[in-house]
Design an enzyme around this catalytic site. Structure first.
Site, mmCIF file in Angstrom:
data_model
loop_
_atom_site.group_PDB
_atom_site.id
_atom_site.type_symbol
_atom_site.label_atom_id
_atom_site.label_comp_id
_atom_site.label_asym_id
_atom_site.label_seq_id
_atom_site.Cartn_x
_atom_site.Cartn_y
_atom_site.Cartn_z
ATOM 1 N N ASN A 25 11.685 -22.838 -15.757
ATOM 2 C CA ASN A 25 10.342 -22.360 -15.405
ATOM 3 C C ASN A 25 9.377 -22.492 -16.594
ATOM 4 O O ASN A 25 9.611 -23.269 -17.508
ATOM 5 C CB ASN A 25 10.416 -20.922 -14.877
ATOM 6 C CG ASN A 25 11.275 -20.862 -13.630
ATOM 7 O OD1 ASN A 25 11.062 -21.622 -12.699
ATOM 8 N ND2 ASN A 25 12.268 -20.009 -13.636
ATOM 9 N N GLY A 27 8.013 -19.635 -18.281
ATOM 10 C CA GLY A 27 7.812 -18.365 -18.983
ATOM 11 C C GLY A 27 8.170 -18.381 -20.452
ATOM 12 O O GLY A 27 7.482 -17.752 -21.264
ATOM 13 N N ASP A 28 9.237 -19.100 -20.816
ATOM 14 C CA ASP A 28 9.646 -19.071 -22.225
ATOM 15 C C ASP A 28 8.524 -19.621 -23.103
ATOM 16 O O ASP A 28 8.070 -18.978 -24.046
ATOM 17 C CB ASP A 28 10.917 -19.913 -22.426
ATOM 18 C CG ASP A 28 12.013 -19.517 -21.460
ATOM 19 O OD1 ASP A 28 12.590 -18.455 -21.649
ATOM 20 O OD2 ASP A 28 12.246 -20.264 -20.486
ATOM 21 N N GLY A 48 8.000 -13.626 -12.827
ATOM 22 C CA GLY A 48 8.491 -13.770 -14.203
ATOM 23 C C GLY A 48 7.991 -12.686 -15.129
ATOM 24 O O GLY A 48 8.125 -11.500 -14.841
ATOM 25 N N GLU A 49 7.401 -13.087 -16.231
ATOM 26 C CA GLU A 49 7.057 -12.115 -17.260
ATOM 27 C C GLU A 49 5.584 -12.208 -17.661
ATOM 28 O O GLU A 49 4.821 -11.255 -17.544
ATOM 29 C CB GLU A 49 7.949 -12.370 -18.482
ATOM 30 C CG GLU A 49 7.702 -11.461 -19.605
ATOM 31 C CD GLU A 49 8.829 -11.481 -20.649
ATOM 32 O OE1 GLU A 49 8.505 -11.379 -21.822
ATOM 33 O OE2 GLU A 49 10.019 -11.588 -20.296
#
Ligand code: TRH
Length: 364
Positions: free
Chosen positions: A16, A18-19, A269-270
């Site tokens: 994805n 997000g990282d 996600g974040e």
């Protein structure tokens, strides 16, 4: 410690966006406050669309195996994100520099965002390095979070100024999004089990809706579900109450604009969750699903922090597949009140970058 420190931030892209999304946002927040950043990332592809304009104080470096450390200016701050392991060669040159220069340093392990109770207990804990080239040094755990005893959330100082200047009609027109009087709902998700019910709910609602579907998994999921509905119930959207716009990949800046322009945001996600909170619009969170159902505790912990709104919490459980009840009706008015209250509480917390810089300053 003065501003203008050099930070080495390490990022491994697992899946994805997000990282790298979190790491880029962190790097730019630091850089905007005068710090310098080397962002080491194994796959920098997403940066091209997420942050098309380079930042003069951020150097993006491809994290190769083995890592290239020759002729590298030493930095005083190592930040590994989400448990990624920095290469021993890099640690070795850092450790030599720390010992030779006699200067203090900071080695931080930035963890995932969670509202679970262990976050308060673990935030800031030291972890002495017992072996390898970093032996004798100490790492510290840094946990982002929603309460005072955590590392806080990413919130750059300029966000309010940007928000106040934002003209949603102008921005939508610039994106070629011609909208009438329909409500605008953004959709950034994985494959939510209740997507079918959700589309039907909007198609049968009194108010017309334009669903602004983000690129990637959300778009594929919606198109698959529409095909299913068209076969099973060809008249499901017969009054065309629900219309769709499929979006390109936006820069992070424009992703914010999307959230600011909509009446309701579905995020995942974040990083997008945090941006949805700052957008001050009702939102629904699709949590990153984990095989061992660990996300169910994580979601419940987050829901317990939200102001009580039965339909909001219940909607989240069904949206995330943790409850098979029919999808509750969207109650925009009630959710708006609850979101505003939640945001007001969150802005009182000290943001993550202020806390990180404060922590680094204390170690020097
Ligand atoms: O992409 P995500 O699902 O990332 C997830 C989570 O971070 C999860 O915790 C992690 O374990 C997993 O990745 C590996 O959702 P998230 O965190 O919201 O990140 C999306 C990023 O993409 C965010 O920075 C916003 C950005 N974005 C854009 O900049 N433009 C776009 O058009 C879209 C759709 C997203």
């Amino acid at each position: 410690m003065k501003t203008g420190n050099l930070w080495d931030i390490f990022c491994k892209v697992i899946d994805n966006f997000g990282d790298i999304g979190v790491c880029w946002r962190l790097a730019s927040d630091l850089a905007e406050r005068g710090e310098r950043v080397r962002l080491w990332v194994d796959d920098p592809t997403a940066i091209q669309w997420m942050a098309p304009t380079p930042h003069p104080r951020i150097e993006v470096l491809t994290w190769t195996q083995p890592i290239q450390v020759e002729n590298l200016q030493p930095s005083q701050i190592l930040l590994e994100t989400f448990g990624c392991e920095i290469d021993p060669e890099f640690i070795a040159s850092y450790a030599i520099w720390v010992r030779d220069s006699g200067q203090n340093s900071a080695w931080i392990n930035l963890e995932y965002l969670s509202a679970e109770a262990f976050v308060e207990r673990s935030h800031g804990l030291p972890s002495p390095v017992m072996s390898g080239p970093g032996r004798g040094l100490t790492k510290h755990f840094f946990y982002p979070g929603f309460t005072e005893k955590t590392g806080g959330l990413l919130r750059e100082p300029t966000i309010n100024q940007r928000f106040e200047k934002f003209d949603s009609a102008k921005w939508l027109a610039e994106q070629g999004l011609v909208v009438g009087y329909e409500q605008l709902v953004s959709l950034f998700c994985y494959e939510p089990p209740a997507l079918n019910d959700f589309l039907q709910q909007l198609a049968n609602a009194e108010k017309p809706t334009r669903l602004l579907v983000t690129a990637g998994r959300a778009s594929t999921a919606v198109q698959t579900e529409i095909q299913r509905l068209n076969i099973a119930e060809p008249l499901w959207n017969k009054h065309e109450q629900l219309s769709f716009s499929y979006l390109p990949l936006f820069s992070q800046e424009d992703f914010d604009h999307l959230l600011w322009a909509c009446d309701l945001n579905f995020v995942r996600g974040e990083d997008s969750l945090v941006r949805a909170i700052w957008a001050n619009k009702p939102f629904v969170w699709h949590i990153y699903p984990q095989d061992d159902l660990a996300h169910s505790h994580k979601l419940e912990a987050f829901l317990s922090l939200l102001p009580q709104s039965e339909s909001w919490q219940a909607f989240h459980r069904v949206w995330n597949g943790l409850n098979e009840k029919p999808l509750p009706n969207i109650d925009l008015e009630q959710w708006r009140v609850a979101t505003t209250e939640f945001k007001a509480r969150q802005v009182k917390q000290i943001d993550l970058v202020t806390q990180l810089m404060g922590f680094v300053a204390k170690t020097h």
